[in-house]
Design a protein around this motif. Structure first.
Motif, PDB file in Angstrom:
ATOM      1  N   ASP A  37       0.844  -1.207   0.000  1.00 17.36           N
ATOM      2  CA  ASP A  37       0.000   0.000   0.000  1.00 17.36           C
ATOM      3  C   ASP A  37       0.876   1.252   0.000  1.00 17.36           C
ATOM      4  OD1 ASP A  37      -2.222  -1.575   0.097  1.00 17.36           O
ATOM      5  OD2 ASP A  37      -2.620  -1.275   2.238  1.00 17.36           O
ATOM      6  N   THR A  38       1.920   1.213   0.811  1.00 16.59           N
ATOM      7  CA  THR A  38       2.814   2.366   0.948  1.00 16.59           C
ATOM      8  C   THR A  38       3.564   2.624  -0.351  1.00 16.59           C
ATOM      9  OG1 THR A  38       3.074   1.844   3.298  1.00 16.59           O
ATOM     10  CG2 THR A  38       4.724   3.323   2.319  1.00 16.59           C
ATOM     11  N   MET A  39       4.117   1.558  -0.942  1.00 13.84           N
ATOM     12  CA  MET A  39       4.880   1.699  -2.186  1.00 13.84           C
ATOM     13  C   MET A  39       4.004   2.301  -3.294  1.00 13.84           C
ATOM     14  SD  MET A  39       6.858  -1.201  -4.439  1.00 13.84           S
ATOM     15  CE  MET A  39       5.345  -2.084  -4.811  1.00 13.84           C
ATOM     16  N   TYR A  40       2.792   1.773  -3.441  1.00 15.13           N
ATOM     17  CA  TYR A  40       1.903   2.287  -4.490  1.00 15.13           C
ATOM     18  C   TYR A  40       1.493   3.725  -4.205  1.00 15.13           C
ATOM     19  CZ  TYR A  40       1.652  -2.533  -6.108  1.00 15.13           C
ATOM     20  OH  TYR A  40       1.972  -3.766  -6.582  1.00 15.13           O
ATOM     21  N   ASN A  41       1.252   4.037  -2.938  1.00 17.44           N
ATOM     22  CA  ASN A  41       0.864   5.388  -2.562  1.00 17.44           C
ATOM     23  C   ASN A  41       1.928   6.418  -2.952  1.00 17.44           C
ATOM     24  OD1 ASN A  41      -0.897   7.291  -0.974  1.00 17.44           O
ATOM     25  ND2 ASN A  41       0.999   7.496   0.174  1.00 17.44           N
ATOM     26  N   TYR A  42       3.194   6.028  -2.831  1.00 19.35           N
ATOM     27  CA  TYR A  42       4.298   6.943  -3.151  1.00 19.35           C
ATOM     28  C   TYR A  42       4.793   6.763  -4.590  1.00 19.35           C
ATOM     29  CZ  TYR A  42       4.724   8.337   1.752  1.00 19.35           C
ATOM     30  OH  TYR A  42       4.501   8.859   3.008  1.00 19.35           O
ATOM     31  N   ASN A  43       4.074   5.946  -5.374  1.00 24.53           N
ATOM     32  CA  ASN A  43       4.470   5.662  -6.759  1.00 24.53           C
ATOM     33  C   ASN A  43       5.876   5.077  -6.872  1.00 24.53           C
ATOM     34  OD1 ASN A  43       2.024   6.613  -7.967  1.00 24.53           O
ATOM     35  ND2 ASN A  43       2.733   8.692  -7.548  1.00 24.53           N
ATOM     36  N   GLY A  44       6.221   4.247  -5.917  1.00 21.07           N
ATOM     37  CA  GLY A  44       7.531   3.592  -5.957  1.00 21.07           C
ATOM     38  C   GLY A  44       7.472   2.307  -6.761  1.00 21.07           C
ATOM     39  N   ILE A  45       8.641   1.788  -7.129  1.00 20.47           N
ATOM     40  CA  ILE A  45       8.691   0.493  -7.822  1.00 20.47           C
ATOM     41  C   ILE A  45       9.374  -0.554  -6.952  1.00 20.47           C
ATOM     42  CG2 ILE A  45       8.468   1.329 -10.187  1.00 20.47           C
ATOM     43  CD1 ILE A  45      11.514   1.288 -10.437  1.00 20.47           C
ATOM     44  N   TYR A  94      18.676  12.139  -8.145  1.00 18.26           N
ATOM     45  CA  TYR A  94      18.845  11.051  -9.117  1.00 18.26           C
ATOM     46  C   TYR A  94      20.320  10.813  -9.389  1.00 18.26           C
ATOM     47  CZ  TYR A  94      13.888  11.776  -9.590  1.00 18.26           C
ATOM     48  OH  TYR A  94      12.548  11.899  -9.304  1.00 18.26           O
ATOM     49  N   VAL A  95      20.684   9.552  -9.413  1.00 23.16           N
ATOM     50  CA  VAL A  95      22.095   9.195  -9.575  1.00 23.16           C
ATOM     51  C   VAL A  95      22.215   8.111 -10.638  1.00 23.16           C
ATOM     52  CG1 VAL A  95      24.160   8.335  -8.395  1.00 23.16           C
ATOM     53  CG2 VAL A  95      22.465   9.631  -7.103  1.00 23.16           C
ATOM     54  N   ASN A  96      23.228   8.244 -11.494  1.00 22.08           N
ATOM     55  CA  ASN A  96      23.533   7.191 -12.445  1.00 22.08           C
ATOM     56  C   ASN A  96      24.233   6.060 -11.701  1.00 22.08           C
ATOM     57  OD1 ASN A  96      22.900   7.005 -15.174  1.00 22.08           O
ATOM     58  ND2 ASN A  96      24.126   8.823 -15.629  1.00 22.08           N
ATOM     59  N   VAL A  97      23.620   4.918 -11.663  1.00 26.71           N
ATOM     60  CA  VAL A  97      24.186   3.813 -10.885  1.00 26.71           C
ATOM     61  C   VAL A  97      24.531   2.642 -11.814  1.00 26.71           C
ATOM     62  CG1 VAL A  97      23.859   2.251  -8.932  1.00 26.71           C
ATOM     63  CG2 VAL A  97      22.776   4.504  -8.903  1.00 26.71           C
ATOM     64  N   LEU A  98      25.735   2.132 -11.637  1.00 27.41           N
ATOM     65  CA  LEU A  98      26.173   0.973 -12.410  1.00 27.41           C
ATOM     66  C   LEU A  98      25.732  -0.299 -11.677  1.00 27.41           C
ATOM     67  CD1 LEU A  98      27.944   0.069 -14.878  1.00 27.41           C
ATOM     68  CD2 LEU A  98      29.889   0.024 -13.302  1.00 27.41           C
ATOM     69  N   ARG A  99      24.932  -1.115 -12.358  1.00 31.72           N
ATOM     70  CA  ARG A  99      24.432  -2.341 -11.721  1.00 31.72           C
ATOM     71  C   ARG A  99      24.576  -3.527 -12.677  1.00 31.72           C
ATOM     72  NH1 ARG A  99      22.664  -1.003  -6.536  1.00 31.72           N
ATOM     73  NH2 ARG A  99      21.291   0.798  -6.477  1.00 31.72           N
ATOM     74  N   TYR A 100      24.524  -4.699 -12.081  1.00 29.76           N
ATOM     75  CA  TYR A 100      24.557  -5.926 -12.888  1.00 29.76           C
ATOM     76  C   TYR A 100      23.241  -6.115 -13.621  1.00 29.76           C
ATOM     77  CZ  TYR A 100      28.819  -7.084 -10.454  1.00 29.76           C
ATOM     78  OH  TYR A 100      30.095  -7.052  -9.968  1.00 29.76           O
ATOM     79  N   LYS A 101      23.354  -6.520 -14.883  1.00 29.93           N
ATOM     80  CA  LYS A 101      22.171  -6.736 -15.724  1.00 29.93           C
ATOM     81  C   LYS A 101      21.391  -7.965 -15.256  1.00 29.93           C
ATOM     82  CE  LYS A 101      21.013  -7.195 -20.659  1.00 29.93           C
ATOM     83  NZ  LYS A 101      19.902  -6.256 -20.743  1.00 29.93           N
ATOM     84  N   SER A 102      22.119  -9.001 -14.837  1.00 32.74           N
ATOM     85  CA  SER A 102      21.412 -10.181 -14.330  1.00 32.74           C
ATOM     86  C   SER A 102      22.111 -10.706 -13.064  1.00 32.74           C
ATOM     87  CB  SER A 102      21.341 -11.274 -15.397  1.00 32.74           C
ATOM     88  OG  SER A 102      22.607 -11.850 -15.591  1.00 32.74           O
ATOM     89  N   ILE A 103      21.311 -11.271 -12.190  1.00 31.03           N
ATOM     90  CA  ILE A 103      21.839 -11.848 -10.952  1.00 31.03           C
ATOM     91  C   ILE A 103      21.068 -13.132 -10.608  1.00 31.03           C
ATOM     92  CG2 ILE A 103      22.823  -9.802  -9.805  1.00 31.03           C
ATOM     93  CD1 ILE A 103      20.148  -9.374  -8.401  1.00 31.03           C
ATOM     94  N   LEU A 122      15.248  -4.602 -15.335  1.00 28.15           N
ATOM     95  CA  LEU A 122      14.731  -3.725 -14.286  1.00 28.15           C
ATOM     96  C   LEU A 122      14.529  -4.460 -12.953  1.00 28.15           C
ATOM     97  CD1 LEU A 122      13.880  -0.838 -13.621  1.00 28.15           C
ATOM     98  CD2 LEU A 122      11.565  -1.396 -14.383  1.00 28.15           C
ATOM     99  N   SER A 123      14.062  -5.708 -13.008  1.00 24.66           N
ATOM    100  CA  SER A 123      13.891  -6.468 -11.759  1.00 24.66           C
ATOM    101  C   SER A 123      15.225  -6.604 -11.039  1.00 24.66           C
ATOM    102  CB  SER A 123      13.376  -7.877 -12.040  1.00 24.66           C
ATOM    103  OG  SER A 123      12.199  -7.828 -12.774  1.00 24.66           O
ATOM    104  N   SER A 124      16.276  -6.880 -11.806  1.00 21.74           N
ATOM    105  CA  SER A 124      17.609  -7.037 -11.245  1.00 21.74           C
ATOM    106  C   SER A 124      18.093  -5.719 -10.626  1.00 21.74           C
ATOM    107  CB  SER A 124      18.576  -7.503 -12.343  1.00 21.74           C
ATOM    108  OG  SER A 124      19.900  -7.478 -11.895  1.00 21.74           O
ATOM    109  N   ARG A 125      17.820  -4.620 -11.329  1.00 21.06           N
ATOM    110  CA  ARG A 125      18.227  -3.299 -10.836  1.00 21.06           C
ATOM    111  C   ARG A 125      17.486  -2.941  -9.537  1.00 21.06           C
ATOM    112  NH1 ARG A 125      21.015   1.129 -12.372  1.00 21.06           N
ATOM    113  NH2 ARG A 125      21.728  -0.030 -14.179  1.00 21.06           N
TER     114      ARG A 125
END
Ligand SMILES: [Zn+2]
Length: 142
Positions: A37-45, A94-103, A122-125
């Motif tokens: 509920d909280t995540m959706y309320n704040y439009n988070g992913i 907002y920050v450019n973050v280097l992340r693994y494409k798959s985990i 995106l799920s991995s990120r």
């Protein structure tokens, strides 16, 4: 129920603390529902428990409504990529973050079933972003 989300400027100590594992069979379904509920309320992913003031190893991801309990990252893929990320605890930042494409990850879901799956893009990120929260790490560290 919608929880207030802790902001880094006011709640540095809680957001910097390392979270602890949740004991199996503990009933956290209501907490999880409220987190959605909280995540959706704040439009988070994605949303981690430390962001609502509870330092336990739990987070949720909007994609496929994933509930992640006591996660570990078993293996990182070879590819990494940059993407701009925001954080509900750091509004307008907002920050450019280097992340693994798959985990390859291992965790328990809300039914306390052990899962071992590979996630990508995106799920991995989101997973890596929320996993950082459990370690007290934030996007400003990148
Ligand atoms: Zn965040």
């Amino acid at each position: 129920m919608i929880y207030p989300i802790l902001l880094y400027k006011n709640n540095r100590n809680i957001l910097r603390r390392k979270s602890i594992n949740i004991k199996k069979k503990l009933n956290i379904l209501e907490l999880i529902n409220n987190m959605f509920d909280t995540m959706y309320n704040y439009n988070g992913i994605g949303l981690s428990a430390p962001q609502i003031g509870i330092n336990i190893n739990l987070f949720i991801i909007s994609i496929n409504k994933m509930v992640i309990i006591n996660p570990i990252i078993i293996k990182f893929g070879k590819k990494k990529y940059y993407k701009k990320e925001g954080c509900l605890s750091l509004p307008n930042y907002y920050v450019n973050v280097l992340r693994y494409k798959s985990i390859l990850i291992e965790f328990y879901n809300e039914k306390w079933e052990k899962k071992k799956i590979k996630i990508k893009n995106l799920s991995s990120r989101i997973f890596q972003h929320e996993y950082d929260h459990l370690k007290g790490k934030l996007i400003i560290d990148y």
